[in-house]
Design a protein around this motif. Structure first.
Motif, PDB file in Angstrom:
ATOM      1  N   GLY A 459      34.700  27.872  39.473  1.00  0.00           N
ATOM      2  CA  GLY A 459      33.357  28.013  40.013  1.00  0.00           C
ATOM      3  C   GLY A 459      32.571  29.165  39.406  1.00  0.00           C
ATOM      4  N   GLU A 460      31.467  29.480  40.026  1.00  0.00           N
ATOM      5  CA  GLU A 460      30.613  30.570  39.557  1.00  0.00           C
ATOM      6  C   GLU A 460      31.224  31.918  39.929  1.00  0.00           C
ATOM      7  N   TRP A 461      30.934  32.919  39.103  1.00  0.00           N
ATOM      8  CA  TRP A 461      31.345  34.280  39.428  1.00  0.00           C
ATOM      9  C   TRP A 461      30.495  34.814  40.571  1.00  0.00           C
ATOM     10  N   GLN A 462      31.130  35.442  41.556  1.00  0.00           N
ATOM     11  CA  GLN A 462      30.429  35.977  42.723  1.00  0.00           C
ATOM     12  C   GLN A 462      30.678  37.475  42.836  1.00  0.00           C
ATOM     13  N   ARG A 463      29.616  38.209  43.183  1.00  0.00           N
ATOM     14  CA  ARG A 463      29.739  39.660  43.322  1.00  0.00           C
ATOM     15  C   ARG A 463      30.488  40.020  44.607  1.00  0.00           C
ATOM     16  N   ALA A 464      31.427  40.930  44.467  1.00  0.00           N
ATOM     17  CA  ALA A 464      32.155  41.439  45.624  1.00  0.00           C
ATOM     18  C   ALA A 464      31.438  42.673  46.165  1.00  0.00           C
ATOM     19  N   THR A 465      31.766  43.023  47.385  1.00  0.00           N
ATOM     20  CA  THR A 465      31.239  44.246  47.990  1.00  0.00           C
ATOM     21  C   THR A 465      32.149  45.411  47.617  1.00  0.00           C
ATOM     22  N   LEU A 466      31.547  46.486  47.129  1.00  0.00           N
ATOM     23  CA  LEU A 466      32.321  47.658  46.711  1.00  0.00           C
ATOM     24  C   LEU A 466      32.319  48.725  47.795  1.00  0.00           C
ATOM     25  N   SER A 467      33.423  49.493  47.847  1.00  0.00           N
ATOM     26  CA  SER A 467      33.430  50.696  48.675  1.00  0.00           C
ATOM     27  C   SER A 467      32.550  51.754  48.011  1.00  0.00           C
ATOM     28  N   THR A 468      32.181  52.759  48.760  1.00  0.00           N
ATOM     29  CA  THR A 468      31.391  53.857  48.204  1.00  0.00           C
ATOM     30  C   THR A 468      32.301  54.723  47.332  1.00  0.00           C
ATOM     31  N   PRO A 469      32.016  54.869  46.056  1.00  0.00           N
ATOM     32  CA  PRO A 469      32.919  55.635  45.189  1.00  0.00           C
ATOM     33  C   PRO A 469      32.908  57.125  45.541  1.00  0.00           C
ATOM     34  N   ILE A 470      34.074  57.738  45.418  1.00  0.00           N
ATOM     35  CA  ILE A 470      34.152  59.192  45.594  1.00  0.00           C
ATOM     36  C   ILE A 470      33.527  59.876  44.394  1.00  0.00           C
ATOM     37  N   ASN A 471      33.879  59.377  43.208  1.00  0.00           N
ATOM     38  CA  ASN A 471      33.322  59.880  41.950  1.00  0.00           C
ATOM     39  C   ASN A 471      33.676  58.860  40.869  1.00  0.00           C
ATOM     40  N   THR A 472      33.347  59.155  39.646  1.00  0.00           N
ATOM     41  CA  THR A 472      33.631  58.213  38.560  1.00  0.00           C
ATOM     42  C   THR A 472      35.089  58.252  38.111  1.00  0.00           C
ATOM     43  N   ASP A 473      35.852  59.253  38.605  1.00  0.00           N
ATOM     44  CA  ASP A 473      37.249  59.394  38.184  1.00  0.00           C
ATOM     45  C   ASP A 473      38.238  58.675  39.095  1.00  0.00           C
ATOM     46  N   THR A 474      37.751  58.074  40.183  1.00  0.00           N
ATOM     47  CA  THR A 474      38.652  57.402  41.116  1.00  0.00           C
ATOM     48  C   THR A 474      38.360  55.906  41.164  1.00  0.00           C
ATOM     49  N   TRP A 475      39.359  55.153  41.603  1.00  0.00           N
ATOM     50  CA  TRP A 475      39.135  53.727  41.756  1.00  0.00           C
ATOM     51  C   TRP A 475      38.256  53.451  42.965  1.00  0.00           C
ATOM     52  N   VAL A 476      37.753  52.245  43.037  1.00  0.00           N
ATOM     53  CA  VAL A 476      37.004  51.782  44.206  1.00  0.00           C
ATOM     54  C   VAL A 476      37.712  50.556  44.763  1.00  0.00           C
ATOM     55  N   GLN A 477      37.537  50.334  46.032  1.00  0.00           N
ATOM     56  CA  GLN A 477      38.021  49.111  46.654  1.00  0.00           C
ATOM     57  C   GLN A 477      36.907  48.067  46.627  1.00  0.00           C
ATOM     58  N   TRP A 478      37.281  46.806  46.669  1.00  0.00           N
ATOM     59  CA  TRP A 478      36.285  45.738  46.698  1.00  0.00           C
ATOM     60  C   TRP A 478      36.777  44.606  47.597  1.00  0.00           C
ATOM     61  N   VAL A 479      35.854  43.827  48.122  1.00  0.00           N
ATOM     62  CA  VAL A 479      36.212  42.713  48.988  1.00  0.00           C
ATOM     63  C   VAL A 479      35.168  41.610  48.880  1.00  0.00           C
ATOM     64  N   MET A 480      35.613  40.369  48.974  1.00  0.00           N
ATOM     65  CA  MET A 480      34.725  39.207  49.034  1.00  0.00           C
ATOM     66  C   MET A 480      35.289  38.220  50.042  1.00  0.00           C
ATOM     67  N   GLU A 481      34.448  37.768  50.973  1.00  0.00           N
ATOM     68  CA  GLU A 481      34.879  36.787  51.961  1.00  0.00           C
ATOM     69  C   GLU A 481      34.897  35.401  51.320  1.00  0.00           C
ATOM     70  N   TRP A 482      35.954  34.637  51.641  1.00  0.00           N
ATOM     71  CA  TRP A 482      36.147  33.321  51.022  1.00  0.00           C
ATOM     72  C   TRP A 482      36.479  32.290  52.096  1.00  0.00           C
ATOM     73  N   ASP A 483      35.751  31.177  52.062  1.00  0.00           N
ATOM     74  CA  ASP A 483      36.055  30.053  52.943  1.00  0.00           C
ATOM     75  C   ASP A 483      37.130  29.220  52.256  1.00  0.00           C
ATOM     76  N   ALA A 484      38.378  29.515  52.565  1.00  0.00           N
ATOM     77  CA  ALA A 484      39.503  28.901  51.874  1.00  0.00           C
ATOM     78  C   ALA A 484      39.776  27.501  52.389  1.00  0.00           C
TER      79      ALA A 484
END
Length: 526
Positions: A459-484
């Motif tokens: 399917g099409e690429w969908q944007r996930a919701t990102l956590s607020t980054p601490i800074n550019t040196d750390t990872w971020v969390q992301w989530v996307m709701e899916w009707d499975a």
């Protein structure tokens, strides 16, 4: 009479047992002498470290991917089996073709000496433990095989009676062999285990680490609202110390007393500098949130972690020595001899938080993560930047020097390839149909993540919701709701960094400078 009924083959088995016991005597004597004169001179550990150094790169990666953080344990188990087999062979050789078994033990001693004296930090007496061990093992093997041959001769001599009594020559010789074997075997186990336990206990710095109180940081990291998403199964924002990945070349964790620790800055500098641990702390500590990634991390792998570090900027330390203008690399060295090649520019850039870390997630560095001091450099894979138990920084050039991994097939310079990972749903675990979260983490150290996109099947690429980054040196969390919907589905993820670059789609192996590709996981929905 087992020996009489089994003939020569039974005595060969007992000879193999004698060889194993002699091997234990070798190791026990070496451990005891090492405890007294040179604690770094354990033959098994030295040979194990040598194996780690010389084993081909593909086999190293296979061990890491197969055993993970238990790769060192697997190596020790393998070495133990090799010692048992080699010792058994030596026993058989000594019984059948003396003195070949003793010669085999002498060769083992010589190889141990070579492995020990060529290790970093070897003391002048480091050769003594394997030499004494080889002598002790050879004496034990000679005596045991002599008793065994006496038993064999007495059995072969025609008996006066049909069955010998308990006081007959075969019974006496058999008893003498088993008594000597029992005494030698039990003594070797007791002495060897005790010596190793005392060595570990007396050289441990855990008690010192527990008492250590690091100064409060001059500045702290502010964790913004929304930095951590509340999604079951997602990787936590900060990786607990006990769960933080460990990949290094140390067969056993080095023990370094902060009171004895020194950091030497030399090479192409205006003046050589030597700092104590207290002098380093006196320069002032700051808090840094930085994600680390191992070059051995495969797409979707877990050799990546995020921690809150406490440390001193490396640029401040280098400034004391004054790097010369034509230098372009810093060769960092660990107490165990490991080296890493880091671009000098990455350590002197005012906009990059390359640090000498002394704390991790609110406590002094754990021993396995570099206590008392290690390097942490954002944006570079660990093998060229994150030296643990660091004791030396040599300012030099890439043309003049090379680090541990460079001749083993890895790039001398290794900027991190940014990536993304799916944490949930987990591969191999069926999920129920309905609305579920697809979530994970993404990282682009020193640059930052702009967006994460998810695709279901084709399917099409969908944007996930990102956590607020601490800074550019750390990872971020992301989530996307899916009707499975029921069935099996492929879930893919990719990231975009803050420079507008798309995560590399083309798969690449971890050598020579890190893996690449988009993670694509098969999810079963019931």
């Amino acid at each position: 009479m087992v020996a009489r009924r089994g003939g020569r083959s039974a005595f060969v088995v007992f000879a193999a047992v004698a060889g194993v016991i002699s091997g234990l005597v070798f190791l026990a004597a070496a451990e005891l002498v090492a405890l007294l004169v040179a604690r770094e001179a354990s033959p098994v550990l030295a040979v194990g470290s040598f194996v780690i150094d010389v084993i081909p790169q593909p086999l190293k990666e296979l061990a890491i991917s197969t055993f993970g953080e238990y790769d060192k344990i697997a190596l020790l188990v393998g070495l133990g089996l090799a010692v048992v087999i080699a010792s058994a062979v030596a026993g058989v050789l000594q019984f059948l073709r003396p003195p070949l078994g003793v010669i085999a033990l002498a060769v083992a001693g010589a190889l141990s000496v070579a492995a020990i004296v060529t290790r970093a930090g070897a003391t002048p007496l480091a050769f003594v433990p394997p030499v004494i061990g080889a002598l002790a093992g050879s004496v034990a093997l000679s005596l045991l095989c002599r008793r065994l041959r006496a038993w064999q001769r007495s059995v072969a001599t025609p008996a006066v009676a049909a069955e010998p009594s308990d006081d007959s020559a075969p019974a006496i010789d058999r008893r003498r062999f088993f008594v000597l074997a029992g005494i030698a075997g039990v003594s070797a186990v007791v002495v060897g285990v005790t010596a190793r336990a005392v060595t570990v206990a007396t050289s441990s710095v855990e008690a010192i680490r527990q008492r250590l109180r690091l100064p409060a940081p001059r500045s702290s990291v502010t964790i913004p609202d929304g930095a951590e998403l509340d999604v079951p199964g997602i990787t936590p924002l900060f990786t607990p110390n006990a769960d933080f990945y460990r990949v290094d070349t140390a067969l056993t964790v080095p023990t370094v007393d902060p009171a004895a620790w020194r950091l030497v800055i030399d090479g192409m500098v205006d003046q050589r500098i030597e700092l104590t641990f207290d002098e380093l702390l006196a320069m002032g500590l700051d808090e840094y949130a930085i994600t680390l990634t191992c070059v051995s991390n495969v797409v979707g792998g877990d050799l990546v972690g995020n921690a809150m570090w406490l440390g001193v900027p490396i640029r401040d330390v280098l400034r004391l020595a004054g790097p010369q203008a034509d230098a372009d690399m810093v060769l960092s060295r660990s107490v165990d001899g490991y080296t890493a090649s880091t671009p000098l520019s990455a350590l002197t850039d005012d906009g990059l938080d390359a640090i000498l870390a002394v704390g991790m997630n609110g406590e002094p560095l754990p021993p396995e993560h570099g206590f008392p001091v290690r390097m942490v450099v954002p944006g570079l894979y660990g093998y060229v930047s994150a030296t643990k138990w660091v004791t030396e920084l040599t300012v030099t050039t890439f043309e003049r020097d090379e680090a541990y991994w460079t001749p083993r097939g890895y790039s001398a310079q290794a900027p991190i390839k940014f990536s993304s990972r799916i944490d949930t749903p987990k591969i191999g675990k069926t999920v129920s149909a309905g609305r579920i979260p697809i979530a994970g983490v993404a990282w682009a150290q020193s640059v930052g993540i702009e967006a994460v996109e998810v695709r279901i099947d084709d399917g099409e690429w969908q944007r996930a919701t990102l956590s607020t980054p601490i800074n550019t040196d750390t990872w971020v969390q992301w989530v996307m709701e899916w009707d499975a919907a029921p069935g099996t589905h492929y879930v893919s993820v990719r990231a975009i960094n803050k420079s507008g670059e798309l995560q590399l789609e083309e798969p690449a192996p971890i050598a020579p400078n890190g893996s690449s590709g988009w993670q694509r996981s098969l999810i079963a929905v019931s």
